[in-house]
Design an enzyme around this catalytic site. Structure first.
Site, PDB file in Angstrom:
ATOM      1  N   GLY A   1       1.698   6.793  -4.813  1.00  0.00           N
ATOM      2  CA  GLY A   1       0.817   7.922  -5.075  1.00  0.00           C
ATOM      3  C   GLY A   1       0.477   8.580  -3.746  1.00  0.00           C
ATOM      4  N   GLY A   2       0.130   7.743  -2.786  1.00  0.00           N
ATOM      5  CA  GLY A   2      -0.172   8.242  -1.459  1.00  0.00           C
ATOM      6  C   GLY A   2       0.113   7.193  -0.411  1.00  0.00           C
ATOM      7  N   MET A   3       0.355   7.650   0.817  1.00  0.00           N
ATOM      8  CA  MET A   3       0.562   6.743   1.950  1.00  0.00           C
ATOM      9  C   MET A   3      -0.197   7.342   3.135  1.00  0.00           C
ATOM     10  SD  MET A   3       1.927   4.077   3.357  1.00  0.00           S
ATOM     11  CE  MET A   3       1.409   3.746   5.037  1.00  0.00           C
ATOM     12  N   GLU A   4      -1.048   6.501   3.719  1.00  0.00           N
ATOM     13  CA  GLU A   4      -2.047   6.969   4.671  1.00  0.00           C
ATOM     14  C   GLU A   4      -1.546   7.241   6.084  1.00  0.00           C
ATOM     15  OE1 GLU A   4      -1.725   3.969   3.286  1.00  0.00           O
ATOM     16  OE2 GLU A   4      -2.265   2.335   4.631  1.00  0.00           O
ATOM     17  N   ASN A   5      -0.370   7.839   6.236  1.00  0.00           N
ATOM     18  CA  ASN A   5       0.118   8.097   7.595  1.00  0.00           C
ATOM     19  C   ASN A   5      -0.922   8.927   8.351  1.00  0.00           C
ATOM     20  OD1 ASN A   5       2.622   6.726   7.146  1.00  0.00           O
ATOM     21  ND2 ASN A   5       3.215   8.456   5.874  1.00  0.00           N
TER      22      ASN A   5
ATOM     23  N   HIS B   1      -8.759   7.644  -1.579  1.00  0.00           N
ATOM     24  CA  HIS B   1      -8.211   6.363  -1.125  1.00  0.00           C
ATOM     25  C   HIS B   1      -7.498   6.519   0.229  1.00  0.00           C
ATOM     26  CE1 HIS B   1      -6.363   2.337  -1.799  1.00  0.00           C
ATOM     27  NE2 HIS B   1      -5.371   2.866  -1.094  1.00  0.00           N
ATOM     28  N   GLU B   2      -6.584   7.481   0.294  1.00  0.00           N
ATOM     29  CA  GLU B   2      -5.816   7.647   1.544  1.00  0.00           C
ATOM     30  C   GLU B   2      -6.728   8.102   2.682  1.00  0.00           C
ATOM     31  OE1 GLU B   2      -3.213   6.136   1.186  1.00  0.00           O
ATOM     32  OE2 GLU B   2      -2.988   6.310  -0.982  1.00  0.00           O
TER      33      GLU B   2
ATOM     34  N   HIS C   1      -8.461   5.191   4.195  1.00  0.00           N
ATOM     35  CA  HIS C   1      -7.601   4.430   5.115  1.00  0.00           C
ATOM     36  C   HIS C   1      -7.725   4.919   6.565  1.00  0.00           C
ATOM     37  CE1 HIS C   1      -5.290   1.479   2.908  1.00  0.00           C
ATOM     38  NE2 HIS C   1      -4.817   2.350   2.035  1.00  0.00           N
TER      39      HIS C   1
HETATM   40  N1  BES Z   1      -0.809   1.976   1.812  1.00  0.00           N
HETATM   41  C1  BES Z   1      -0.683   2.048   0.413  1.00  0.00           C
HETATM   42  C2  BES Z   1       0.740   2.076  -0.054  1.00  0.00           C
HETATM   43  C3  BES Z   1       1.600   0.913   0.426  1.00  0.00           C
HETATM   44  C4  BES Z   1       1.091  -0.373   0.534  1.00  0.00           C
HETATM   45  C5  BES Z   1       2.913   1.142   0.758  1.00  0.00           C
HETATM   46  C6  BES Z   1       1.917  -1.412   0.994  1.00  0.00           C
HETATM   47  C7  BES Z   1       3.725   0.116   1.185  1.00  0.00           C
HETATM   48  C8  BES Z   1       3.228  -1.158   1.312  1.00  0.00           C
HETATM   49  C9  BES Z   1      -1.426   3.253  -0.159  1.00  0.00           C
HETATM   50  O1  BES Z   1      -2.628   3.504   0.480  1.00  0.00           O
HETATM   51  C10 BES Z   1      -1.789   2.961  -1.585  1.00  0.00           C
HETATM   52  O2  BES Z   1      -2.450   1.995  -1.811  1.00  0.00           O
HETATM   53  N2  BES Z   1      -1.372   3.798  -2.511  1.00  0.00           N
HETATM   54  C11 BES Z   1      -1.734   3.677  -3.897  1.00  0.00           C
HETATM   55  C12 BES Z   1      -2.957   4.518  -4.139  1.00  0.00           C
HETATM   56  C13 BES Z   1      -3.913   4.015  -5.131  1.00  0.00           C
HETATM   57  C14 BES Z   1      -4.315   2.584  -4.979  1.00  0.00           C
HETATM   58  C15 BES Z   1      -5.137   4.898  -5.149  1.00  0.00           C
HETATM   59  C16 BES Z   1      -0.596   4.169  -4.749  1.00  0.00           C
HETATM   60  O3  BES Z   1       0.373   4.715  -4.211  1.00  0.00           O
HETATM   61  O4  BES Z   1      -0.602   4.009  -5.941  1.00  0.00           O
HETATM   62 ZN    ZN Z   2      -4.041   1.921   0.113  1.00  0.00          ZN
END
Ligand code: BES
Ligand code: ZN
Length: 632
Positions: A291-295, A318-319, A322
């Site tokens: 859904g998102g990645m906190e780069n 969420h992001e 982070h």
């Molecule tokens: N950092 C994560 C995504 C991630 C974790 C990628 C571990 C690779 C390895 C991101 O912040 C995340 O948690 N995304 C969730 C969002 C949701 C929990 C609001 C997602 O993509 O569903």
């Molecule tokens: Zn996360």
């Protein structure tokens, strides 16, 4: 070639002086204190990168990235530097500053399925600069190359990288451990019609030369280095925030994310200043596996967030969170992943509460709580029942296996339970200081426990809080707080009525619409529907609420799972469309799992057929997960 032991024990005092990681004087006195990163071959205790400069050309025709990764090292008299690589072709390695470089010998170790290979470079005890000339290959897992047809505009290709957890090593040769923080700069050459952006300072306009320069002046772990290249346009949403997207999506982004400035203000108000200057997002193609990645400075996001009614913005909260939990204070190893995600889910919920009220925040938490119960059961009955502990032991396993509701939700409920015990005012003050004190540092679970004891529990004379049980024991401690929501209970009642064969769309509910309830209320509704209801009941609900064709992919994903269980075949064409378009793992894995588990064997065959046609639209991360689900 020798096979290295992937478990590299790091003496924290060496790490501290060499790489600027965190610790206090009392930590230094504690000889037992070690950080082990089982997921990196690098010898960062002896020599570590402090700055990385990338000179790269992005070749869309051959789907490769090639160039040089120039490492500036902090070297403690060491004659070998070890880097992580996976599916990279190393062309040559030189020592010395650009222009006065000398080639050196290197050795590449055996391949480990998850870790890739160690790259050992011969250096001298005074070596400060190591330049690795390389190119990516067809097996590079971090990069997704998309044809024009896989974008919204359909005119130009797109590429993006996904580093977390240990995929950065498949597009950049580096010391791929979150225990080491580096600054980076990059010169990136792309086809002139495309725009390149990174997790760094970004231009807001495309240039005609296709040459982009980036600087990330703050120290970050390697998994946060990220690049996206495509037909992008910038839409500003406020003083320090905006969205990069394909031009066709600009207007949708402007509306969907209009609350972003308020979210940033709320977050700063809670836990202190936003330390990365700019908060932008880029909307990637649908294949993006998350859904998102906190780069940092540039959150990567999936276009499914564009539901058209701002109903999925908790991912943005969420992001954004982070930027404190994860990016400012980073988990030292993937066994400490809950420090990133548990804190972030807690923080996300607090932002949501500030913006949309306690009722909405509670709804989110209750849904998470229910999902956690399912995850606990699943893990307890699986191959690794010990994975219900917050602090994991993922040695010799894919760190991706730690990506469960344990880190996210059990982690957040640990913090909520602490908050309830201590009181919100004191707890917020503690968290704010925690982020400040450890800013731009990497910490392990044990560092956190020490900090929690000395800064929160001891000063408040709390001696009986079961911290160890929460962190080191499996399952959910009994003192875990429970959250309830009247609004969700109402949805369950409505669903039960349908289960009993009643028509609920009468009287007060006659004009019931999708928009009357938030996403999680619909999830609760769908989850409370029985898999025994008839396809005709499903059709009646669909007729009224149009779930099969909803603009909200989260609701669709849930609905399609019920459609499989109830044998409601009318949803199939839409389900197929969803599975073919969307590569976000969480929105497709559950559907494939349900198809796999279905009593009707033709469902699995159907799922395999859809997957075979759709898989070129998925990033490696989703593709490999689904492959495993369908062909176990
Ligand atoms: N950092 C994560 C995504 C991630 C974790 C990628 C571990 C690779 C390895 C991101 O912040 C995340 O948690 N995304 C969730 C969002 C949701 C929990 C609001 C997602 O993509 O569903
Ligand atoms: Zn996360």
């Amino acid at each position: 070639m020798k096979r290295l032991n992937p478990v590299i024990a790091l003496c924290v005092s060496a790490l501290l002086t060499a790489c600027g990681s965190t610790t206090s004087t009392s930590d230094l006195l504690n000889e037992n204190l070690e950080i082990k990163d089982a997921h990196s071959y690098s010898n960062i205790n002896e020599i570590c990168t402090t700055h990385l400069n990338l000179e790269l050309e992005i070749d869309f025709e051959n789907k490769i990235v090639q160039g040089v990764a120039r490492h500036t090292m902090s070297n403690h008299d060491c004659d070998t530097a070890i880097f992580d690589i996976k599916a990279l072709e190393i062309k040559k390695i030189t020592l010395g500053e650009k222009g006065s470089e000398k080639e050196t010998d290197f050795d590449i170790g055996d391949e480990d399925e998850w870790l890739g290979r160690p790259l050992e470079v011969k250096i001298s005890p005074s070596t400060k600069y190591i330049n690795i000339y390389y190119q990516t290959t067809g097996a590079t897992e971090a990069i997704d190359w998309l044809a024009p047809s896989q974008t919204t505009g359909k005119k130009l290709p797109f590429m993006y990288t996904q580093g977390q957890a240990i995929l950065t090593r498949s597009w950049i040769p580096l010391q791929d451990s979150p225990a080491n923080r580096i600054t980076y700069s990059a010169n990136i050459k792309v086809p002139s019609e495309l725009f390149a952006i990174m997790s760094a300072d970004n231009p807001t306009e495309k240039n005609d030369q296709g040459i982009y320069h980036f600087e990330m002046k703050q120290k970050i772990p390697s998994y946060l280095i990220a690049l996206a290249v495509g037909d992008l346009k910038y839409t500003s949403l406020g003083e320090n925030c905006g969205i990069y997207s394909e031009p066709e999506l600009s207007d949708a982004c402007r509306y969907e994310f209009e609350d972003l400035p308020k979210m940033i203000a709320a977050a700063e108000n809670l836990y202190g200043e936003y330390r990365w200057d700019q908060f932008d997002m880029v909307i990637l193609p649908y294949s993006f596996p998350f859904g998102g990645m906190e780069n940092p400075r540039l959150t990567f996001a999936n276009p499914t967030l564009l539901a058209g009614d701002q109903s999925l913005v908790s991912v943005v909260a969420h992001e954004l969170a982070h930027s404190w939990s994860g990016n400012l204070v980073t988990n030292a190893t993937w066994d400490d992943f809950w420090l990133n995600e548990g804190f972030t889910v807690y923080f996300e919920n607090r932002i949501m509460e500030e913006l949309y009220g306690k009722e909405v925040a509670d709804i989110l938490a209750v849904i998470e709580q229910q999902e956690l119960a399912g995850t606990l059961e699943e893990i307890e009955n699986g191959d690794h029942p010990e994975d219900t502990r917050l602090k994991l032991e993922l040695d010799a396993r894919n760190p991706d296996e730690g990506l469960t509701d344990i880190a996210y939700v059990k982690g957040a409920f640990f913090l909520r339970t602490l908050e309830e015990r201590i009181g919100r005012v004191k707890f917020d003050k503690f968290l704010k200081e925690y982020f400040n004190h450890h800013a731009f540092e990497t910490i392990g679970t044990e560092d956190f426990v020490r900090y929690l004891n000395s800064e929160l529990l001891e000063p408040n004379n709390i001696t009986d809080f079961n911290v160890d049980e929460w962190i080191y024991q499996p399952g959910l401690p009994e003192n875990c707080i429970s959250i309830s929501s009247k609004r969700l209970e109402k949805m369950t009642v409505l669903a039960s009525a349908i289960n009993e064969g009643k028509n609920i769309f009468l009287g007060a509910n006659k004009n019931m619409q999708r928009g009357d309830y938030v996403t999680q209320e619909w999830l609760a509704f769908i989850r409370a529907l029985s898999s025994e209801i008839l396809p005709s009941d499903m059709a009646m609900i669909d007729h009224k609420l149009d779930f099969s064709r909803s603009a909200n992919a989260v609701i669709k994903s849930e609905w399609y799972q019920l459609a499989i269980k109830t044998g409601y075949k009318d949803a199939r064409p839409f389900m197929k469309e969803h599975l073919t378009l969307v590569g976000r793992r969480w929105l497709i894995a559950g559907i494939y799992e349900t198809l796999h588990d279905s009593m009707d064997k033709s469902d699995l065959a159907w799922g395999k057929e859809v997957f075979e046609n759709a898989k070129s639209n998925y990033h490696f991360i989703s593709k490999s997960t689904i492959q495993e689900i369908l062909y176990d």
